[in-house]
Design a protein around this motif. Structure first.
Motif, PDB file in Angstrom:
ATOM      1  N   ARG A 198     -10.075   1.338  11.487  1.00  0.00           N
ATOM      2  CA  ARG A 198      -8.871   0.840  10.809  1.00  0.00           C
ATOM      3  C   ARG A 198      -7.669   1.748  11.047  1.00  0.00           C
ATOM      4  O   ARG A 198      -7.823   2.944  11.266  1.00  0.00           O
ATOM      5  CB  ARG A 198      -9.128   0.731   9.311  1.00  0.00           C
ATOM      6  CG  ARG A 198     -10.226  -0.239   8.977  1.00  0.00           C
ATOM      7  CD  ARG A 198     -10.426  -0.296   7.468  1.00  0.00           C
ATOM      8  NE  ARG A 198     -11.500  -1.199   7.130  1.00  0.00           N
ATOM      9  CZ  ARG A 198     -12.706  -0.805   6.743  1.00  0.00           C
ATOM     10  NH1 ARG A 198     -12.986   0.477   6.632  1.00  0.00           N
ATOM     11  NH2 ARG A 198     -13.628  -1.685   6.459  1.00  0.00           N
ATOM     12  N   ARG A 199      -6.489   1.152  10.956  1.00  0.00           N
ATOM     13  CA  ARG A 199      -5.234   1.897  11.045  1.00  0.00           C
ATOM     14  C   ARG A 199      -5.042   2.716   9.774  1.00  0.00           C
ATOM     15  O   ARG A 199      -5.364   2.270   8.681  1.00  0.00           O
ATOM     16  CB  ARG A 199      -4.041   0.945  11.149  1.00  0.00           C
ATOM     17  CG  ARG A 199      -3.946   0.151  12.401  1.00  0.00           C
ATOM     18  CD  ARG A 199      -2.826  -0.889  12.330  1.00  0.00           C
ATOM     19  NE  ARG A 199      -1.688  -0.501  11.541  1.00  0.00           N
ATOM     20  CZ  ARG A 199      -0.663   0.252  11.984  1.00  0.00           C
ATOM     21  NH1 ARG A 199      -0.646   0.663  13.216  1.00  0.00           N
ATOM     22  NH2 ARG A 199       0.328   0.569  11.192  1.00  0.00           N
ATOM     23  N   VAL A 200      -4.491   3.910   9.913  1.00  0.00           N
ATOM     24  CA  VAL A 200      -4.139   4.735   8.759  1.00  0.00           C
ATOM     25  C   VAL A 200      -2.742   4.314   8.309  1.00  0.00           C
ATOM     26  O   VAL A 200      -1.800   4.292   9.094  1.00  0.00           O
ATOM     27  CB  VAL A 200      -4.168   6.232   9.125  1.00  0.00           C
ATOM     28  CG1 VAL A 200      -3.639   7.075   7.979  1.00  0.00           C
ATOM     29  CG2 VAL A 200      -5.580   6.651   9.503  1.00  0.00           C
ATOM     30  N   ARG A 226       0.492  -3.480   8.172  1.00  0.00           N
ATOM     31  CA  ARG A 226       1.412  -2.358   8.391  1.00  0.00           C
ATOM     32  C   ARG A 226       2.230  -2.150   7.132  1.00  0.00           C
ATOM     33  O   ARG A 226       2.524  -3.107   6.420  1.00  0.00           O
ATOM     34  CB  ARG A 226       2.352  -2.632   9.549  1.00  0.00           C
ATOM     35  CG  ARG A 226       1.647  -2.762  10.877  1.00  0.00           C
ATOM     36  CD  ARG A 226       2.649  -2.971  12.013  1.00  0.00           C
ATOM     37  NE  ARG A 226       1.985  -3.165  13.265  1.00  0.00           N
ATOM     38  CZ  ARG A 226       1.608  -2.195  14.081  1.00  0.00           C
ATOM     39  NH1 ARG A 226       1.823  -0.961  13.759  1.00  0.00           N
ATOM     40  NH2 ARG A 226       1.000  -2.465  15.219  1.00  0.00           N
ATOM     41  N   LEU A 227       2.602  -0.929   6.878  1.00  0.00           N
ATOM     42  CA  LEU A 227       3.497  -0.664   5.756  1.00  0.00           C
ATOM     43  C   LEU A 227       4.885  -1.192   6.093  1.00  0.00           C
ATOM     44  O   LEU A 227       5.285  -1.208   7.259  1.00  0.00           O
ATOM     45  CB  LEU A 227       3.576   0.843   5.485  1.00  0.00           C
ATOM     46  CG  LEU A 227       2.320   1.452   4.889  1.00  0.00           C
ATOM     47  CD1 LEU A 227       2.503   2.953   4.733  1.00  0.00           C
ATOM     48  CD2 LEU A 227       1.981   0.839   3.544  1.00  0.00           C
ATOM     49  N   PRO A 228       5.638  -1.628   5.095  1.00  0.00           N
ATOM     50  CA  PRO A 228       7.010  -2.097   5.375  1.00  0.00           C
ATOM     51  C   PRO A 228       7.832  -0.995   6.015  1.00  0.00           C
ATOM     52  O   PRO A 228       7.721   0.172   5.664  1.00  0.00           O
ATOM     53  CB  PRO A 228       7.558  -2.449   3.988  1.00  0.00           C
ATOM     54  CG  PRO A 228       6.367  -2.558   3.104  1.00  0.00           C
ATOM     55  CD  PRO A 228       5.298  -1.698   3.695  1.00  0.00           C
ATOM     56  N   ALA A 233      -6.036   0.498   6.468  1.00  0.00           N
ATOM     57  CA  ALA A 233      -5.835  -0.946   6.360  1.00  0.00           C
ATOM     58  C   ALA A 233      -7.163  -1.683   6.442  1.00  0.00           C
ATOM     59  O   ALA A 233      -8.008  -1.343   7.265  1.00  0.00           O
ATOM     60  CB  ALA A 233      -4.915  -1.420   7.483  1.00  0.00           C
ATOM     61  N   TRP A 234      -7.338  -2.703   5.622  1.00  0.00           N
ATOM     62  CA  TRP A 234      -8.518  -3.560   5.741  1.00  0.00           C
ATOM     63  C   TRP A 234      -8.309  -4.580   6.844  1.00  0.00           C
ATOM     64  O   TRP A 234      -9.222  -4.957   7.539  1.00  0.00           O
ATOM     65  CB  TRP A 234      -8.806  -4.267   4.415  1.00  0.00           C
ATOM     66  CG  TRP A 234      -9.397  -3.315   3.436  1.00  0.00           C
ATOM     67  CD1 TRP A 234      -8.757  -2.717   2.402  1.00  0.00           C
ATOM     68  CD2 TRP A 234     -10.717  -2.801   3.426  1.00  0.00           C
ATOM     69  NE1 TRP A 234      -9.606  -1.865   1.746  1.00  0.00           N
ATOM     70  CE2 TRP A 234     -10.822  -1.908   2.359  1.00  0.00           C
ATOM     71  CE3 TRP A 234     -11.835  -3.010   4.228  1.00  0.00           C
ATOM     72  CZ2 TRP A 234     -11.998  -1.230   2.057  1.00  0.00           C
ATOM     73  CZ3 TRP A 234     -12.999  -2.332   3.923  1.00  0.00           C
ATOM     74  CH2 TRP A 234     -13.075  -1.456   2.855  1.00  0.00           C
TER      75      TRP A 234
END
Length: 110
Positions: free
Chosen positions: A84-86, A107-109, A101-102
């Motif tokens: 997963r992405r951090v 992605r974070l805004p 991320a699940w």
């Protein structure tokens, strides 16, 4: 700036900077969106969702199975987070907490 015999600054072995100075990039790191500082190590999260660590101590030993200090930034394998992405990370004296991320597209805004 800081002092660390084994370089939690990420600029090679035995690097220390005694006073604040102009910002300079850490070699090998680009697109950094977050940083954190532990007692003996530093972490960074990049815009691609990778976690980078450098310095010494249990966090770097645990991530890389290497008892020696990490003098330059090393990317923590994505397998450590199930591929997963951090999204974010935080650290303390001797620990790291990661929000991963699940959904691979999450992605974070910006």
């Amino acid at each position: 700036f800081g002092w660390r015999y084994r370089s939690a600054l990420g600029c090679g072995a035995q690097t220390s900077v005694r006073a604040p100075s102009g910002a300079s990039p850490v070699p090998g790191l680009e697109g950094i969106v977050q940083i954190g500082a532990g007692a003996t190590f530093t972490l960074c999260v990049d815009s691609a969702g990778s976690l980078w660590l450098f310095g010494e101590g249990p966090c770097t030993i645990g991530c890389f199975n290497d008892p020696l200090a990490v003098h330059v930034p090393r990317r923590v394998p994505a397998a450590a987070f199930g591929g997963r992405r951090v999204l974010a990370a935080a650290c303390g004296e001797g620990h790291v907490v990661v929000l991963a991320a699940w959904d691979p597209m999450c992605r974070l805004p910006q």
